[in-house]
Write a protein that holds these residues in place. Structure first.
Motif, short mmCIF file in Angstrom:
data_model
loop_
_atom_site.label_atom_id
_atom_site.label_comp_id
_atom_site.label_asym_id
_atom_site.label_seq_id
_atom_site.Cartn_x
_atom_site.Cartn_y
_atom_site.Cartn_z
N ASN A 116 4.61 -8.63 1.78
CA ASN A 116 5.72 -7.19 1.21
C ASN A 116 5.88 -7.48 -0.14
N VAL A 120 4.43 -4.80 -2.29
CA VAL A 120 5.15 -3.27 -2.56
C VAL A 120 5.28 -3.14 -3.72
N TYR A 121 6.04 -4.57 -4.15
CA TYR A 121 6.70 -4.48 -5.62
C TYR A 121 6.09 -5.43 -7.19
N GLU A 122 4.78 -5.74 -6.15
CA GLU A 122 3.94 -6.83 -7.77
C GLU A 122 2.17 -6.88 -6.74
N THR A 173 -2.02 -1.65 -0.18
CA THR A 173 -1.37 -1.47 -1.20
C THR A 173 -1.86 -1.61 -2.42
N LYS A 193 2.91 2.52 -1.31
CA LYS A 193 2.58 0.93 -1.26
C LYS A 193 3.67 1.34 0.42
N ALA A 206 5.24 -0.87 3.03
CA ALA A 206 5.85 -1.70 3.19
C ALA A 206 6.16 -2.61 4.61
N LYS A 250 11.27 3.92 3.73
CA LYS A 250 9.28 3.09 3.40
C LYS A 250 8.42 4.01 3.51
N LEU A 279 7.75 5.64 0.32
CA LEU A 279 6.69 4.28 -0.58
C LEU A 279 5.52 4.74 -0.69
#
Length: 236
Positions: free
Chosen positions: A11, A14-16, A53, A63, A65, A152, A155
């Protein structure tokens, strides 16, 4: 604990993803690689979700999620994609075990068979929480679940290529609700426009008689979740 740890890493990715790929590369490579070969289905697929990802960490890369599992191709594999095939399970289902025989996850037909028939298909399986009764946990209504899944899928860059949905049971209702909602909302409209077709296995298009268990007299015993309302039989 191990399952939770791998899910958390996936998780965060997905953002980092750039940070995990660049700053923590050596610390995580061994852990994620080991997890991707685990005998534990959940650990293995969460590790592969992280790899998928990170492999596409560029700003516009897909990505994956929570609950979005890449079955084919393997992360980092060179691949010429032409279509997305998306599997979605039903009540008490599982993103892997729904599509195998006798819980033998060593052979998952979407990954092992379909990928041979359609080698240019990216194959994704969706996992989500759903129970009919509060005795086994809570579930959100169909329309809310559809909106969450649409985001999702967005993404994961779903909507850039043709799409085929394959669904079982309640998953078919989710597919229909996602297509209905995406038709009128610009952010997700391409998901609707790119959908070539949908396959429905045992989907209760007209509702289910199971909802008769959830009435004012039996509610204290059955304790139905909001999704029970989505399964109320159609008067037609």
């Amino acid at each position: 604990v191990k399952r939770f740890a791998y899910s958390t890493i996936a998780n965060i990715a997905v953002y980092e993803a750039p940070k995990l790929k660049n700053e923590l590369k050596y610390e995580l490579d061994e852990i994620i690689n080991k997890g991707s070969h685990s005998i534990d289905d959940i650990v293995r697929n969460e590790a592969k979700r992280t790899q998928a990802t990170i492999a596409n960490f560029a700003l516009k890369g897909p990505k994956y999620a929570d609950g979005i599992y890449l079955l084919y191709p393997e992360p980092y594999k060179e691949f010429k994609q032409e279509i997305d095939v998306i599997f979605i399970h039903g009540v008490t289902g599982d993103p892997l075990k729904t599509w195998v025989k006798d819980d033998d996850t060593e052979l998952t037909w979407p990954k092992d068979w379909l990928s041979t028939d359609i080698p240019t298909a990216r194959i994704i399986s969706i996992g989500y929480e759903i129970t009919l009764t509060k005795w086994f946990g809570s579930s959100i209504p169909l329309d809310q679940q559809a909106k969450i899944l649409l985001e999702k899928l967005k993404l994961a860059n779903i909507g850039k290529r043709p799409i085929i949905f394959v669904s079982h049971s309640f998953g078919g209702l989710l597919v229909k609700e996602m297509l209905r909602f995406s038709k009128d909302h610009k952010r997700y409209k391409n998901i609707n426009l790119k959908t070539l077709g949908a396959v429905f296995y045992s989907t209760p298009h007209k509702g289910s008689e199971l909802t008769s268990l959830n009435n004012e007299y039996s509610d204290y015993l059955f304790r139905g979740n909001p999704v029970m309302m989505d399964l109320t039989p159609s008067p037609e």
